[in-house]
Design a protein around this motif. Structure first.
Motif, PDB file in Angstrom:
ATOM      1  N   ASP A  71       0.834  -1.211   0.000  1.00  0.00           N
ATOM      2  CA  ASP A  71       0.000   0.000   0.000  1.00  0.00           C
ATOM      3  C   ASP A  71       0.866   1.257   0.000  1.00  0.00           C
ATOM      4  OD1 ASP A  71      -2.276  -1.531  -0.007  1.00  0.00           O
ATOM      5  OD2 ASP A  71      -2.680  -1.316   2.140  1.00  0.00           O
ATOM      6  N   LYS A  72       1.946   1.230   0.785  1.00  0.00           N
ATOM      7  CA  LYS A  72       2.871   2.377   0.837  1.00  0.00           C
ATOM      8  C   LYS A  72       3.514   2.606  -0.530  1.00  0.00           C
ATOM      9  CE  LYS A  72       4.209   2.258   5.729  1.00  0.00           C
ATOM     10  NZ  LYS A  72       5.329   2.016   6.678  1.00  0.00           N
ATOM     11  N   ASN A  73       3.942   1.513  -1.159  1.00  0.00           N
ATOM     12  CA  ASN A  73       4.578   1.621  -2.471  1.00  0.00           C
ATOM     13  C   ASN A  73       3.613   2.195  -3.504  1.00  0.00           C
ATOM     14  OD1 ASN A  73       6.898   0.503  -1.396  1.00  0.00           O
ATOM     15  ND2 ASN A  73       6.486  -1.557  -2.155  1.00  0.00           N
ATOM     16  N   GLU A  74       2.369   1.737  -3.455  1.00  0.00           N
ATOM     17  CA  GLU A  74       1.364   2.241  -4.395  1.00  0.00           C
ATOM     18  C   GLU A  74       1.091   3.729  -4.155  1.00  0.00           C
ATOM     19  OE1 GLU A  74      -3.267   1.347  -5.820  1.00  0.00           O
ATOM     20  OE2 GLU A  74      -2.352   0.177  -4.197  1.00  0.00           O
ATOM     21  N   PHE A  75       0.987   4.110  -2.876  1.00  0.00           N
ATOM     22  CA  PHE A  75       0.770   5.516  -2.529  1.00  0.00           C
ATOM     23  C   PHE A  75       1.914   6.382  -3.058  1.00  0.00           C
ATOM     24  CE2 PHE A  75       1.527   9.058   0.433  1.00  0.00           C
ATOM     25  CZ  PHE A  75       0.297   9.701   0.387  1.00  0.00           C
ATOM     26  N   LEU A  76       3.162   5.897  -2.874  1.00  0.00           N
ATOM     27  CA  LEU A  76       4.327   6.658  -3.320  1.00  0.00           C
ATOM     28  C   LEU A  76       4.382   6.760  -4.839  1.00  0.00           C
ATOM     29  CD1 LEU A  76       6.890   8.149  -2.587  1.00  0.00           C
ATOM     30  CD2 LEU A  76       8.101   5.952  -2.523  1.00  0.00           C
ATOM     31  N   GLU A  77       4.077   5.677  -5.520  1.00  0.00           N
ATOM     32  CA  GLU A  77       4.074   5.696  -6.988  1.00  0.00           C
ATOM     33  C   GLU A  77       3.064   6.700  -7.523  1.00  0.00           C
ATOM     34  OE1 GLU A  77       3.429   1.756  -8.387  1.00  0.00           O
ATOM     35  OE2 GLU A  77       5.292   0.960  -7.530  1.00  0.00           O
ATOM     36  N   ASN A  78       1.875   6.707  -6.944  1.00  0.00           N
ATOM     37  CA  ASN A  78       0.845   7.665  -7.373  1.00  0.00           C
ATOM     38  C   ASN A  78       1.277   9.099  -7.081  1.00  0.00           C
ATOM     39  OD1 ASN A  78      -0.866   5.614  -8.238  1.00  0.00           O
ATOM     40  ND2 ASN A  78      -1.923   5.457  -6.271  1.00  0.00           N
ATOM     41  N   CYS A  93       4.475  12.488   2.342  1.00  0.00           N
ATOM     42  CA  CYS A  93       4.713  11.201   3.009  1.00  0.00           C
ATOM     43  C   CYS A  93       4.809  11.387   4.521  1.00  0.00           C
ATOM     44  CB  CYS A  93       5.994  10.555   2.475  1.00  0.00           C
ATOM     45  SG  CYS A  93       5.848   9.898   0.795  1.00  0.00           S
ATOM     46  N   PHE A  94       5.386  12.506   4.946  1.00  0.00           N
ATOM     47  CA  PHE A  94       5.472  12.807   6.373  1.00  0.00           C
ATOM     48  C   PHE A  94       4.069  12.934   6.962  1.00  0.00           C
ATOM     49  CE2 PHE A  94       5.203  16.221   9.550  1.00  0.00           C
ATOM     50  CZ  PHE A  94       5.937  15.653  10.580  1.00  0.00           C
ATOM     51  N   GLN A  95       3.202  13.667   6.284  1.00  0.00           N
ATOM     52  CA  GLN A  95       1.834  13.817   6.765  1.00  0.00           C
ATOM     53  C   GLN A  95       1.117  12.469   6.834  1.00  0.00           C
ATOM     54  OE1 GLN A  95       0.431  17.009   4.013  1.00  0.00           O
ATOM     55  NE2 GLN A  95      -0.131  18.077   5.891  1.00  0.00           N
ATOM     56  N   LYS A  96       1.360  11.654   5.827  1.00  0.00           N
ATOM     57  CA  LYS A  96       0.744  10.325   5.797  1.00  0.00           C
ATOM     58  C   LYS A  96       1.231   9.480   6.971  1.00  0.00           C
ATOM     59  CE  LYS A  96      -1.559   6.981   3.673  1.00  0.00           C
ATOM     60  NZ  LYS A  96      -3.018   7.012   3.453  1.00  0.00           N
ATOM     61  N   SER A  97       2.523   9.551   7.266  1.00  0.00           N
ATOM     62  CA  SER A  97       3.069   8.767   8.374  1.00  0.00           C
ATOM     63  C   SER A  97       2.532   9.247   9.715  1.00  0.00           C
ATOM     64  CB  SER A  97       4.604   8.832   8.369  1.00  0.00           C
ATOM     65  OG  SER A  97       5.071  10.144   8.618  1.00  0.00           O
ATOM     66  N   ILE A  98       2.297  10.556   9.837  1.00  0.00           N
ATOM     67  CA  ILE A  98       1.709  11.091  11.061  1.00  0.00           C
ATOM     68  C   ILE A  98       0.312  10.520  11.268  1.00  0.00           C
ATOM     69  CG2 ILE A  98       0.735  13.175  12.100  1.00  0.00           C
ATOM     70  CD1 ILE A  98       3.690  12.986  12.511  1.00  0.00           C
ATOM     71  N   ARG A 126      13.687  -2.709   4.725  1.00  0.00           N
ATOM     72  CA  ARG A 126      14.131  -1.339   4.983  1.00  0.00           C
ATOM     73  C   ARG A 126      15.500  -1.089   4.377  1.00  0.00           C
ATOM     74  NH1 ARG A 126      14.565   0.897  11.097  1.00  0.00           N
ATOM     75  NH2 ARG A 126      16.334  -0.534  11.068  1.00  0.00           N
ATOM     76  N   ASP A 127      16.366  -2.098   4.423  1.00  0.00           N
ATOM     77  CA  ASP A 127      17.694  -1.964   3.818  1.00  0.00           C
ATOM     78  C   ASP A 127      17.582  -1.773   2.308  1.00  0.00           C
ATOM     79  OD1 ASP A 127      18.914  -2.225   6.250  1.00  0.00           O
ATOM     80  OD2 ASP A 127      19.291  -4.383   6.047  1.00  0.00           O
ATOM     81  N   LYS A 128      16.660  -2.508   1.681  1.00  0.00           N
ATOM     82  CA  LYS A 128      16.448  -2.358   0.241  1.00  0.00           C
ATOM     83  C   LYS A 128      15.899  -0.978  -0.072  1.00  0.00           C
ATOM     84  CE  LYS A 128      15.512  -7.293  -0.460  1.00  0.00           C
ATOM     85  NZ  LYS A 128      14.480  -8.307  -0.798  1.00  0.00           N
ATOM     86  N   ASP A 129      15.003  -0.501   0.771  1.00  0.00           N
ATOM     87  CA  ASP A 129      14.407   0.825   0.562  1.00  0.00           C
ATOM     88  C   ASP A 129      15.457   1.929   0.661  1.00  0.00           C
ATOM     89  OD1 ASP A 129      11.928  -0.268   0.219  1.00  0.00           O
ATOM     90  OD2 ASP A 129      11.233   0.128   2.257  1.00  0.00           O
ATOM     91  N   SER A 130      16.508   1.696   1.455  1.00  0.00           N
ATOM     92  CA  SER A 130      17.528   2.715   1.669  1.00  0.00           C
ATOM     93  C   SER A 130      18.220   3.110   0.368  1.00  0.00           C
ATOM     94  CB  SER A 130      18.575   2.225   2.677  1.00  0.00           C
ATOM     95  OG  SER A 130      18.011   2.105   3.958  1.00  0.00           O
ATOM     96  N   GLU A 131      18.445   2.136  -0.514  1.00  0.00           N
ATOM     97  CA  GLU A 131      19.110   2.421  -1.784  1.00  0.00           C
ATOM     98  C   GLU A 131      18.270   3.370  -2.634  1.00  0.00           C
ATOM     99  OE1 GLU A 131      20.129  -1.163  -3.794  1.00  0.00           O
ATOM    100  OE2 GLU A 131      21.070  -2.081  -2.024  1.00  0.00           O
TER     101      GLU A 131
END
Length: 226
Positions: A71-78, A93-98, A126-131
């Motif tokens: 869901d996070k990936n889809e939100f970010l892609e959009n 994304c910060f607002q979404k995380s809040i 998370r390590d993969k996301d870091s790249e």
């Protein structure tokens, strides 16, 4: 629709319902306090039916986290498809995380460590996301929003460690969870921003705090559920 196709469809629908309900229960009350019986009862199904879909609680938890990541990936892609400004993406994304933190009991994060295989899966993801995160920040440099003299790999690692401290220490017994989270995020973004980026950030912070005051009637960040 054939009987087999209908059965497959019904099973998929049930699987999705279970994941949604488990997500709500785990994030609201923590993982350890919720049993498979609780989830089955809340859905009006038998425990046997639940175990036919998910063999145990850990398997269900893993699927909950994988669905959350998808869901996070889809939100970010959009979001990326609609915006060309890296900083604007980060702030949305910060607002979404809040919003998510408001709905999440801190015990959820504490309980995750009691499921080592699931916790390690999260760390690996998370390590993969870091790249991709580091590449994302470098795009911000090209846009003139972030400084070009920053080692983003190091900074990203430091921010991750700060979030681990946030979740693994007693700091939130002394300060509201969201106040600590905001301090980490805003200090981090200020430190890597150019003058142009800092201007966008300060405008966002002004509106963000103004809206929060209007919602709560005071200037105190909301507390995460206990």
């Amino acid at each position: 629709m054939s009987d087999n196709a209908k059965e497959t469809s019904n099973r998929a629908e049930l699987r999705d319902r279970i994941i949604v309900r488990a997500t709500e229960a785990f994030t609201s009350h923590g993982i350890k306090s919720i049993t498979m019986d609780d989830i089955a009862t809340s859905l009006g199904i038998s425990k046997r039916t639940l175990y036919e879909v998910f063999e145990d609680k850990e398997t269900l938890l893993r699927e909950v986290l994988l669905k959350n990541q998808a869901d996070k990936n889809e939100f970010l892609e959009n979001l990326l498809a609609k915006s060309t400004n890296v900083l604007e993406v980060i702030l949305v994304c910060f607002q979404k995380s809040i919003e998510l933190f408001h709905k999440t009991n801190k015990r959820f994060f504490e309980d995750l460590k009691k499921y080592p295989s699931v916790y390690n899966m999260m760390k690996n993801n998370r390590d993969k996301d870091s790249e991709s995160t580091v590449a994302f920040f470098k795009t911000g440099v090209e846009q003139g929003i972030f400084r070009d003299d920053v080692n983003f790999a190091i900074v990203n690692l430091l921010v991750r460690e700060q979030f681990d401290v946030l979740l693994n220490t007693e700091i939130c017994n002394e300060y509201p969870f969201l106040e600590v989270y905001e301090s980490i995020m805003f200090t981090f973004i200020r430190g890597i921003s150019t003058k142009e980026g800092a201007k966008v950030l300060e405008e966002f912070i002004h509106e963000y705090r103004k809206n929060r005051i209007e919602r709560t009637g005071n200037n105190s960040p909301g507390l995460i559920n206990n």
